[in-house]
Design an enzyme around this catalytic site. Structure first.
Site, mmCIF file in Angstrom:
data_model
loop_
_atom_site.group_PDB
_atom_site.id
_atom_site.type_symbol
_atom_site.label_atom_id
_atom_site.label_comp_id
_atom_site.label_asym_id
_atom_site.label_seq_id
_atom_site.Cartn_x
_atom_site.Cartn_y
_atom_site.Cartn_z
ATOM 1 C CE LYS A 234 -12.575 76.519 37.783
ATOM 2 N NZ LYS A 234 -12.378 75.111 37.351
ATOM 3 N NE ARG B 155 -11.374 76.054 30.413
ATOM 4 C CZ ARG B 155 -12.489 76.618 31.144
ATOM 5 N NH1 ARG B 155 -12.376 77.401 32.368
ATOM 6 N NH2 ARG B 155 -13.572 76.950 30.320
#
Ligand code: 9MG
Length: 287
Positions: free
Chosen positions: A227, A261
């Site tokens: 991210k 995740r």
């Protein structure tokens, strides 16, 4: 050993679990092989990627047919159905792994449940019209994620007085709404939604104080893999964020996160194995 029932699978809550990310968008799989019904995704390429993740140690695969990246174009319910449902059917039939579906769309939730999925992962926490009843009727567990705003505009001006307590309050409220709709507490997982309507500072504060969300009393799923927060701190491009992503995931595990995740199952599993090995020595004091 305490377990969480994820559809067909009872997963130990005392062991960290790794969820591999499988995006079934046309740009993700295009090896020219036989295509999944109605979609542009190659069956063989998808199965090979899924198998590799399971081999590497993923206990859950998260299948998504719509990108939720900031500014991503929305897709129609039919496009999402065409991409996701054949993938769920194939992976649930071929591989020994829990199948999660990343969707907020009621028709996709219903069809994925009928196709054999084990978990609904909703970045909109079942707030889309009809999603709550679709999830309730499916009987499946649900991951409720926090997001401020909508994917198209969520990074324009995220604002909080205290991001951790506001995320906690939102998740607590969604748990109450789910319970009132017939989705029992023991079917729920919670996720603070790193990168979803949050500045870098908000993301860092959330990771620093993630342990506070354990007070909500439900298992935590977190996604930090590749991210922008990892990119912003390390100065790395998308392809170079492995070390930062694994480090951030480790900080989350240390504060009680249960499911990670991730894109890179192999490297994440190395970290998880190391954590397990160290933690298993924690109880014995033999001088
Ligand atoms: C679909 N998706 C993208 N990022 C995610 C995250 O951080 N958590 C969950 N639950 N889903 C995500």
């Amino acid at each position: 050993m305490s377990t969480f029932q994820l559809g067909r699978y009872a997963l130990s809550t005392s062991q960290p679990q790794v969820m591999g990310i499988l995006n079934v968008t046309p740009d993700s799989f295009s090896d020219g092989g036989q295509l999944l019904a109605g979609s542009a995704v190659s069956r063989g390429a998808l199965l090979r990627r899924a198998e590799a993740m399971v081999q590497a140690g993923a206990s859950i695969l998260d299948i998504g047919g719509e990108s939720t990246r900031p500014g991503a174009e929305p897709v129609s319910a039919q496009q999402e159905l065409d991409r996701v449902v054949p993938a769920v059917e194939m992976i649930a039939a071929e591989l020994d792994v829990a199948v999660s579906v990343d969707s907020s769309t009621p028709a996709v939730i219903r069809a994925a449940a009928a196709a054999g999925c084990d978990l609904i992962n909703d970045v909109r926490a079942l707030q889309r019209a009809g999603a709550l009843s679709a999830a309730a009727e499916s009987g499946l567990p649900v991951c409720l994620m926090h997001m401020q705003g909508q994917p198209g505009s969520m990074q324009q001006a995220p604002s909080y007085d205290d991001v951790v307590s506001e995320v906690a309050a939102f998740l607590r409220q969604r748990v109450s709404v789910c319970e009132a709709a017939g989705i029992e507490r023991q079917r729920l997982l919670l996720d603070p939604g790193f990168g979803f309507g949050k500045t870098l500072q908000h993301n860092l504060q959330l990771l620093n104080r993630l342990g506070q969300l354990r007070q909500l009393g439900l298992p935590l799923l977190i996604g930090v893999s590749r991210k922008s927060m990892v990119g912003a701190v390390t100065g790395r491009s998308l392809e170079q964020r492995l070390v930062g992503s694994v480090a951030a995931a480790q900080m989350a595990l240390q504060q009680g996160a249960w499911i990670l995740r991730v894109h890179d199952v192999d490297a994440t599993m190395d970290m998880v194995r190391l954590c397990r090995a160290v933690w298993s020595e924690g109880d014995d004091v033999d001088g």
